[in-house]
Motif scaffolding. Sequence first.
Motif, PDB file in Angstrom:
ATOM      1  N   LYS A 155      -1.497   7.441 -18.462  1.00 28.92           N
ATOM      2  CA  LYS A 155      -2.734   8.311 -18.547  1.00 28.92           C
ATOM      3  C   LYS A 155      -3.902   7.753 -18.569  1.00 28.92           C
ATOM      4  O   LYS A 155      -4.974   8.067 -17.703  1.00 28.92           O
ATOM      5  N   ALA A 156      -4.058   6.313 -19.384  1.00 25.98           N
ATOM      6  CA  ALA A 156      -5.476   5.843 -19.498  1.00 25.98           C
ATOM      7  C   ALA A 156      -5.787   5.152 -18.243  1.00 25.98           C
ATOM      8  O   ALA A 156      -6.927   5.209 -17.857  1.00 25.98           O
ATOM      9  N   ALA A 157      -4.772   4.401 -17.702  1.00 27.69           N
ATOM     10  CA  ALA A 157      -4.873   3.724 -16.443  1.00 27.69           C
ATOM     11  C   ALA A 157      -5.142   4.827 -15.298  1.00 27.69           C
ATOM     12  O   ALA A 157      -6.267   4.166 -14.702  1.00 27.69           O
ATOM     13  N   ALA A 158      -4.609   5.975 -15.186  1.00 24.39           N
ATOM     14  CA  ALA A 158      -4.797   6.543 -13.966  1.00 24.39           C
ATOM     15  C   ALA A 158      -6.446   7.019 -14.210  1.00 24.39           C
ATOM     16  O   ALA A 158      -7.189   7.330 -13.177  1.00 24.39           O
ATOM     17  N   ASP A 159      -6.860   7.367 -15.542  1.00 33.59           N
ATOM     18  CA  ASP A 159      -8.256   7.701 -15.602  1.00 33.59           C
ATOM     19  C   ASP A 159      -9.279   6.806 -15.372  1.00 33.59           C
ATOM     20  O   ASP A 159     -10.313   7.091 -14.833  1.00 33.59           O
ATOM     21  N   GLU A 160      -9.021   5.548 -15.935  1.00 40.37           N
ATOM     22  CA  GLU A 160      -9.781   4.457 -15.363  1.00 40.37           C
ATOM     23  C   GLU A 160      -9.896   4.311 -13.793  1.00 40.37           C
ATOM     24  O   GLU A 160     -10.960   3.972 -13.280  1.00 40.37           O
ATOM     25  N   LEU A 161      -8.927   4.494 -13.070  1.00 40.47           N
ATOM     26  CA  LEU A 161      -8.861   4.319 -11.543  1.00 40.47           C
ATOM     27  C   LEU A 161      -9.568   5.519 -10.915  1.00 40.47           C
ATOM     28  O   LEU A 161      -9.418   5.692  -9.739  1.00 40.47           O
ATOM     29  N   GLY A 162      -9.558   6.641 -11.886  1.00 36.80           N
ATOM     30  CA  GLY A 162     -10.039   7.778 -11.168  1.00 36.80           C
ATOM     31  C   GLY A 162      -9.296   8.774 -10.525  1.00 36.80           C
ATOM     32  O   GLY A 162      -9.691   9.607  -9.322  1.00 36.80           O
ATOM     33  N   TYR A 163      -8.154   8.940 -10.920  1.00 39.33           N
ATOM     34  CA  TYR A 163      -7.394   9.887  -9.944  1.00 39.33           C
ATOM     35  C   TYR A 163      -6.342  10.677 -11.068  1.00 39.33           C
ATOM     36  O   TYR A 163      -5.407  11.255 -10.760  1.00 39.33           O
ATOM     37  N   ARG A 164      -6.705  10.790 -12.198  1.00 40.02           N
ATOM     38  CA  ARG A 164      -5.818  11.558 -13.303  1.00 40.02           C
ATOM     39  C   ARG A 164      -5.824  12.859 -12.859  1.00 40.02           C
ATOM     40  O   ARG A 164      -4.701  13.523 -13.000  1.00 40.02           O
ATOM     41  N   ARG A 165      -7.127  13.438 -12.486  1.00 40.35           N
ATOM     42  CA  ARG A 165      -7.111  15.001 -12.282  1.00 40.35           C
ATOM     43  C   ARG A 165      -6.045  15.419 -10.935  1.00 40.35           C
ATOM     44  O   ARG A 165      -5.592  16.180 -11.238  1.00 40.35           O
ATOM     45  N   GLN A 166      -6.414  14.618  -9.932  1.00 43.91           N
ATOM     46  CA  GLN A 166      -5.681  14.997  -8.732  1.00 43.91           C
ATOM     47  C   GLN A 166      -4.224  14.464  -8.939  1.00 43.91           C
ATOM     48  O   GLN A 166      -3.252  15.225  -8.133  1.00 43.91           O
ATOM     49  N   GLY A 167      -3.817  13.870  -9.857  1.00 50.36           N
ATOM     50  CA  GLY A 167      -2.379  13.411  -9.988  1.00 50.36           C
ATOM     51  C   GLY A 167      -1.876  12.147  -9.310  1.00 50.36           C
ATOM     52  O   GLY A 167      -1.276  11.367  -9.602  1.00 50.36           O
ATOM     53  N   VAL A 168      -2.285  11.905  -7.959  1.00 49.43           N
ATOM     54  CA  VAL A 168      -1.817  10.788  -7.047  1.00 49.43           C
ATOM     55  C   VAL A 168      -2.988  10.411  -6.359  1.00 49.43           C
ATOM     56  O   VAL A 168      -4.013  10.792  -6.237  1.00 49.43           O
TER      57      VAL A 168
ATOM     58  N   ILE B 119       4.135   3.054  -7.440  1.00 49.84           N
ATOM     59  CA  ILE B 119       3.993   2.752  -8.959  1.00 49.84           C
ATOM     60  C   ILE B 119       3.678   3.864  -9.571  1.00 49.84           C
ATOM     61  O   ILE B 119       2.853   5.136  -9.017  1.00 49.84           O
ATOM     62  N   ASP B 120       3.731   3.769 -11.138  1.00 45.25           N
ATOM     63  CA  ASP B 120       3.473   4.822 -12.130  1.00 45.25           C
ATOM     64  C   ASP B 120       2.518   4.488 -13.343  1.00 45.25           C
ATOM     65  O   ASP B 120       3.129   3.326 -13.779  1.00 45.25           O
ATOM     66  N   LEU B 121       1.456   4.804 -13.291  1.00 40.57           N
ATOM     67  CA  LEU B 121       0.449   4.430 -14.301  1.00 40.57           C
ATOM     68  C   LEU B 121       0.390   5.184 -15.493  1.00 40.57           C
ATOM     69  O   LEU B 121       0.583   6.481 -15.404  1.00 40.57           O
TER      70      LEU B 121
ATOM     71  N   VAL C 230       0.605  -1.081  -0.213  1.00 41.53           N
ATOM     72  CA  VAL C 230      -0.056  -0.033   0.109  1.00 41.53           C
ATOM     73  C   VAL C 230       0.786   1.335   0.074  1.00 41.53           C
ATOM     74  O   VAL C 230       1.844   1.316   0.826  1.00 41.53           O
ATOM     75  N   GLY C 231       0.651   2.348  -0.850  1.00 42.13           N
ATOM     76  CA  GLY C 231       1.475   3.459  -1.093  1.00 42.13           C
ATOM     77  C   GLY C 231       0.699   4.495  -1.846  1.00 42.13           C
ATOM     78  O   GLY C 231      -0.350   4.321  -2.203  1.00 42.13           O
ATOM     79  N   ILE C 232       1.407   5.168  -2.474  1.00 44.22           N
ATOM     80  CA  ILE C 232       1.192   6.206  -3.270  1.00 44.22           C
ATOM     81  C   ILE C 232       1.465   5.997  -4.897  1.00 44.22           C
ATOM     82  O   ILE C 232       2.461   5.358  -5.028  1.00 44.22           O
ATOM     83  N   GLY C 233       0.386   6.121  -5.589  1.00 45.15           N
ATOM     84  CA  GLY C 233       0.467   6.038  -6.928  1.00 45.15           C
ATOM     85  C   GLY C 233       0.374   7.150  -7.657  1.00 45.15           C
ATOM     86  O   GLY C 233      -0.438   8.035  -7.390  1.00 45.15           O
ATOM     87  N   SER C 234       1.032   7.258  -8.857  1.00 49.58           N
ATOM     88  CA  SER C 234       0.908   8.430  -9.676  1.00 49.58           C
ATOM     89  C   SER C 234       0.834   7.982 -11.149  1.00 49.58           C
ATOM     90  O   SER C 234       0.313   6.811 -11.391  1.00 49.58           O
ATOM     91  N   TRP C 235       1.081   9.017 -12.228  1.00 47.46           N
ATOM     92  CA  TRP C 235       0.774   8.519 -13.500  1.00 47.46           C
ATOM     93  C   TRP C 235       1.647   9.552 -14.320  1.00 47.46           C
ATOM     94  O   TRP C 235       2.042  10.664 -13.960  1.00 47.46           O
ATOM     95  N   TYR C 236       2.014   9.125 -15.430  1.00 47.76           N
ATOM     96  CA  TYR C 236       2.703   9.777 -16.321  1.00 47.76           C
ATOM     97  C   TYR C 236       2.249   9.729 -17.830  1.00 47.76           C
ATOM     98  O   TYR C 236       1.523   8.692 -17.971  1.00 47.76           O
ATOM     99  N   GLY C 237       2.464  10.503 -18.743  1.00 50.71           N
ATOM    100  CA  GLY C 237       1.732  10.707 -20.152  1.00 50.71           C
ATOM    101  C   GLY C 237       2.528  11.589 -21.030  1.00 50.71           C
ATOM    102  O   GLY C 237       3.585  10.730 -21.825  1.00 50.71           O
TER     103      GLY C 237
END
Length: 312
Positions: free
Chosen positions: A138-151, A134-136, A68-75
């Motif tokens: 852009k599409a994966a972060a959007d599906e999990l619902g945290y693309r706008r907040q970033g993490v 973990i880094d997701l 368990v930790g913080i996830g982010s995303w890159y695009g």
Amino acid sequence: MALAAASLAACATPKYEFGRTVATSTGSAPRPGSMIGRDGKPLRGTEKPYQIKGIWYYPHEDRNYNVVGIGSWYGEQFHNRKTSNGEIFDMNLPSAAHKTLPLPSLVEVTNLDNGRKMILRVNDRGPFVGDRIIDLSKAAADELGYRRQGVARVRVKYVGPAPRRALEAPRQYAQAAPTPPPPPRPRTAPRSFEDIQEPPQRVQVLPPRREATWSPAPIQQSAPPINPPDPVFTSSRSAYRVQAGSFSTRENAEKAVRQLTSAGRASIEAVERATGTLYRVTVAAGEDESAAWTLRERVEALGYSGATILRP
């Protein structure tokens, strides 16, 4: 994110995850024994330890990995660039980056803030910022619902190794079961000539035809019926869709469509990529988000464990 671009990221990476050492900060190269795999053969490619900003990371398979930790995303910054295992990163397709898990492998990522989860294919290294695990894409972060907040606060569980080719991966990329061949027709004994009989003749007796009588009154004739127009289906892009998977051949995509008939109206969408055409199979889910999540569960129950929701 690719190792070549790691210098753009910070180096404050945690050294422990649930009590398991994942990196050392000694700055010295690994011992010769650490370059030999469990099978006694030298490590190759992405299996080798690597160093980022003075921290050594040791890739290995951890079947009990559950962190368990913080996830982010890159695009966009890495879009269409090579990942750590040589694939081309597409920010519009779900994927993930991890510091030590094997490449490629499958992980289940759960957004603990909203309960959404999906299985992703890990094909890159990272993130190297703060305490992120973990880094997701852009599409994966959007599906999990945290693309706008970033993490987001996430749970990452190791599922197992992934196929070497990205288009053959199962959660992120579903694989339709082959259609079984029809059963063989039973063989019957040959018939003799005496067994062949001419079928009885059927004669239909028609009633006598009545002669039409002339009438001075005009005959009222009704107007011919008008055929209703063909139904017009609006584009599914204005509503939610559930993506069952993507396929490298249209034949496999058509098999998936036939398999998904019980779930709803499935369709095939051709996506042109640098490596070839990708055939994406989606099921229309309507305009209600809750109904889309229910449909996703039905699609998963049909064997597509990597089904994801595509938003309008």
